[in-house]
Structures are given as C-alpha cells and as structure tokens.
Design a protein around this motif. Structure first.
Motif, PDB file in Angstrom:
ATOM      1  N   GLU A 185     -10.535   9.024  15.049  1.00 53.97           N
ATOM      2  CA  GLU A 185     -11.296   7.906  14.492  1.00 53.97           C
ATOM      3  C   GLU A 185     -11.072   7.756  12.992  1.00 53.97           C
ATOM      4  O   GLU A 185     -11.407   6.738  12.416  1.00 53.97           O
ATOM      5  N   ALA A 186     -10.526   8.776  12.350  1.00 56.65           N
ATOM      6  CA  ALA A 186     -10.285   8.732  10.910  1.00 56.65           C
ATOM      7  C   ALA A 186      -9.096   7.827  10.625  1.00 56.65           C
ATOM      8  O   ALA A 186      -8.172   7.737  11.425  1.00 56.65           O
ATOM      9  N   PRO A 187      -9.117   7.145   9.478  1.00 63.95           N
ATOM     10  CA  PRO A 187      -7.940   6.341   9.134  1.00 63.95           C
ATOM     11  C   PRO A 187      -6.732   7.260   8.960  1.00 63.95           C
ATOM     12  O   PRO A 187      -6.850   8.346   8.400  1.00 63.95           O
ATOM     13  N   VAL A 188      -5.598   6.825   9.466  1.00 59.56           N
ATOM     14  CA  VAL A 188      -4.381   7.627   9.372  1.00 59.56           C
ATOM     15  C   VAL A 188      -3.642   7.195   8.116  1.00 59.56           C
ATOM     16  O   VAL A 188      -2.975   6.176   8.095  1.00 59.56           O
ATOM     17  N   THR A 189      -3.836   7.971   7.069  1.00 62.12           N
ATOM     18  CA  THR A 189      -3.163   7.737   5.796  1.00 62.12           C
ATOM     19  C   THR A 189      -2.829   9.086   5.178  1.00 62.12           C
ATOM     20  O   THR A 189      -3.573  10.044   5.354  1.00 62.12           O
ATOM     21  N   PRO A 190      -1.713   9.158   4.462  1.00 59.56           N
ATOM     22  CA  PRO A 190      -1.400  10.422   3.801  1.00 59.56           C
ATOM     23  C   PRO A 190      -2.249  10.606   2.551  1.00 59.56           C
ATOM     24  O   PRO A 190      -2.801   9.645   2.011  1.00 59.56           O
ATOM     25  N   VAL A 191      -2.344  11.842   2.095  1.00 57.59           N
ATOM     26  CA  VAL A 191      -2.984  12.118   0.818  1.00 57.59           C
ATOM     27  C   VAL A 191      -2.185  11.369  -0.244  1.00 57.59           C
ATOM     28  O   VAL A 191      -0.955  11.303  -0.171  1.00 57.59           O
ATOM     29  N   GLU A 192      -2.868  10.816  -1.215  1.00 53.67           N
ATOM     30  CA  GLU A 192      -2.194  10.030  -2.251  1.00 53.67           C
ATOM     31  C   GLU A 192      -1.211  10.878  -3.042  1.00 53.67           C
ATOM     32  O   GLU A 192      -1.299  12.101  -3.059  1.00 53.67           O
ATOM     33  N   ALA A 193      -0.275  10.200  -3.699  1.00 58.54           N
ATOM     34  CA  ALA A 193       0.664  10.877  -4.594  1.00 58.54           C
ATOM     35  C   ALA A 193      -0.071  11.182  -5.899  1.00 58.54           C
ATOM     36  O   ALA A 193      -0.779  10.332  -6.428  1.00 58.54           O
ATOM     37  N   PHE A 194       0.083  12.392  -6.389  1.00 53.61           N
ATOM     38  CA  PHE A 194      -0.560  12.812  -7.629  1.00 53.61           C
ATOM     39  C   PHE A 194       0.486  12.950  -8.718  1.00 53.61           C
ATOM     40  O   PHE A 194       1.676  13.069  -8.443  1.00 53.61           O
ATOM     41  N   GLU A 195       0.028  13.002  -9.949  1.00 46.25           N
ATOM     42  CA  GLU A 195       0.923  13.212 -11.082  1.00 46.25           C
ATOM     43  C   GLU A 195       1.415  14.657 -11.048  1.00 46.25           C
ATOM     44  O   GLU A 195       0.610  15.585 -11.122  1.00 46.25           O
ATOM     45  N   PRO A 196       2.728  14.867 -10.926  1.00 45.82           N
ATOM     46  CA  PRO A 196       3.261  16.228 -10.932  1.00 45.82           C
ATOM     47  C   PRO A 196       3.159  16.851 -12.326  1.00 45.82           C
ATOM     48  O   PRO A 196       2.993  16.131 -13.301  1.00 45.82           O
ATOM     49  N   VAL A 216       5.581  20.817  -6.597  1.00 39.34           N
ATOM     50  CA  VAL A 216       5.981  19.412  -6.485  1.00 39.34           C
ATOM     51  C   VAL A 216       6.371  18.916  -7.865  1.00 39.34           C
ATOM     52  O   VAL A 216       5.577  18.972  -8.797  1.00 39.34           O
ATOM     53  N   GLU A 217       7.591  18.442  -7.972  1.00 37.84           N
ATOM     54  CA  GLU A 217       8.095  17.942  -9.248  1.00 37.84           C
ATOM     55  C   GLU A 217       8.215  16.435  -9.286  1.00 37.84           C
ATOM     56  O   GLU A 217       8.297  15.841 -10.359  1.00 37.84           O
ATOM     57  N   ARG A 218       8.249  15.812  -8.110  1.00 36.54           N
ATOM     58  CA  ARG A 218       8.307  14.360  -8.024  1.00 36.54           C
ATOM     59  C   ARG A 218       7.390  13.919  -6.906  1.00 36.54           C
ATOM     60  O   ARG A 218       7.329  14.554  -5.851  1.00 36.54           O
ATOM     61  N   SER A 219       6.692  12.803  -7.115  1.00 37.28           N
ATOM     62  CA  SER A 219       5.747  12.330  -6.110  1.00 37.28           C
ATOM     63  C   SER A 219       5.544  10.825  -6.288  1.00 37.28           C
ATOM     64  O   SER A 219       5.389  10.352  -7.411  1.00 37.28           O
ATOM     65  N   HIS A 220       5.593  10.106  -5.202  1.00 34.47           N
ATOM     66  CA  HIS A 220       5.259   8.679  -5.251  1.00 34.47           C
ATOM     67  C   HIS A 220       4.768   8.263  -3.866  1.00 34.47           C
ATOM     68  O   HIS A 220       4.902   8.998  -2.897  1.00 34.47           O
ATOM     69  N   GLY A 221       4.146   7.123  -3.781  1.00 37.64           N
ATOM     70  CA  GLY A 221       3.598   6.660  -2.519  1.00 37.64           C
ATOM     71  C   GLY A 221       3.774   5.164  -2.338  1.00 37.64           C
ATOM     72  O   GLY A 221       4.178   4.446  -3.258  1.00 37.64           O
ATOM     73  N   PHE A 222       3.434   4.688  -1.159  1.00 34.81           N
ATOM     74  CA  PHE A 222       3.514   3.282  -0.806  1.00 34.81           C
ATOM     75  C   PHE A 222       2.402   2.974   0.174  1.00 34.81           C
ATOM     76  O   PHE A 222       2.148   3.763   1.088  1.00 34.81           O
ATOM     77  N   THR A 223       1.745   1.855  -0.009  1.00 30.87           N
ATOM     78  CA  THR A 223       0.763   1.373   0.959  1.00 30.87           C
ATOM     79  C   THR A 223       0.995  -0.120   1.155  1.00 30.87           C
ATOM     80  O   THR A 223       1.032  -0.891   0.196  1.00 30.87           O
ATOM     81  N   ARG A 224       1.197  -0.524   2.409  1.00 25.58           N
ATOM     82  CA  ARG A 224       1.390  -1.938   2.728  1.00 25.58           C
ATOM     83  C   ARG A 224       0.103  -2.692   2.425  1.00 25.58           C
ATOM     84  O   ARG A 224      -0.983  -2.251   2.756  1.00 25.58           O
ATOM     85  N   ALA A 225       0.259  -3.823   1.795  1.00 23.37           N
ATOM     86  CA  ALA A 225      -0.922  -4.638   1.424  1.00 23.37           C
ATOM     87  C   ALA A 225      -1.560  -5.264   2.643  1.00 23.37           C
ATOM     88  O   ALA A 225      -0.953  -5.516   3.632  1.00 23.37           O
TER      89      ALA A 225
END
Length: 129
Positions: A18-29, A120-129
C-alpha cells in the motif's frame, strides 16, 4: 517483487504493497550506502516483528537518511540503507538490539547474505511529473 522505501522519520506501513513505490531521494554526496542482500530460510517465525523493530530503531540514528527494500517471491531480499557519514553507520552497526537481531538472523532466518558498504560519490534522481 515487492518494493518499498522507508524514509528516516516516517511511520512504517505494515503492508508495503500500500506504500507508494518510490526510491529514497538522491542526497548531496558524499554519504554511505549499506547494501544487505539475503536469501531467507523457510522458517521466518518472528522475522516480521524484528524487521519492523529494526526499521523503527534505525530511524533514531542521527545521520540515517532512508532505506530502499525489494523482495522476490523466491526469498531474495535486498535492503539498502543510506547514512550521512561513517559515524552513523558505526552507531547502527554497534547498536546492541541490532547486534542481537543479526545473531538471530544467522541462527534462524538467513541461508546466506552479503553486506557491502559503499561511499556514494555521485547521486541524482528523476521523478516523472
């Protein structure tokens, strides 16, 4: 496959479907990722309660950023915990209740597992609008 995420200060849902299926956000490395991959035994008595307790407990670790989890019907599970720094990881690794759960896991719940710790030395994310 069941996938879920546990942000650091949220209420864990008892039914991850029932939880939304989303990854943990990208953080500042830089930050750290602890990747725990396991194959479980047939007898999982007490596992769910202990896992829920560990999810609640890790949220209290200063520097815990969140957790991604995935489970296959065949018993493979992957949990990735994200931590701001090595001190946060050490606090979690040495927590007495967590250590007791690890020992019980080796004795009862896991056929095999691996743990990888990565910076983690690099991190970025994407979320469809």
């Amino acid at each position: 496959m069941i996938v879920g995420r546990v942000p650091p200060h949220s209420v864990a849902m008892s039914n991850h479907s029932e939880a939304p299926v989303t990854p943990v956000e990208a953080f500042e490395p830089p930050y750290y990722a602890a990747v725990f991959t396991a194959v479980r035994t047939q007898d999982q008595s007490g596992y769910s309660e202990t896992a829920a307790r560990m999810e609640d407990l890790v949220k209290d670790v200063p520097g815990f950023l969140g957790m991604d989890q995935a489970h296959t019907p065949g018993g493979l599970s992957i949990t990735v915990g994200y931590f701001r720094d090595a001190d946060a990881l050490t606090e979690w690794r040495t927590n007495a209740e967590h250590r007791a759960a690890q020992k019980r896991g080796q004795a009862e719940w896991y056929e095999s597992y691996t743990l990888h710790i990565a910076k983690v030395e690099r991190s970025h994310g994407f979320t469809r609008a």
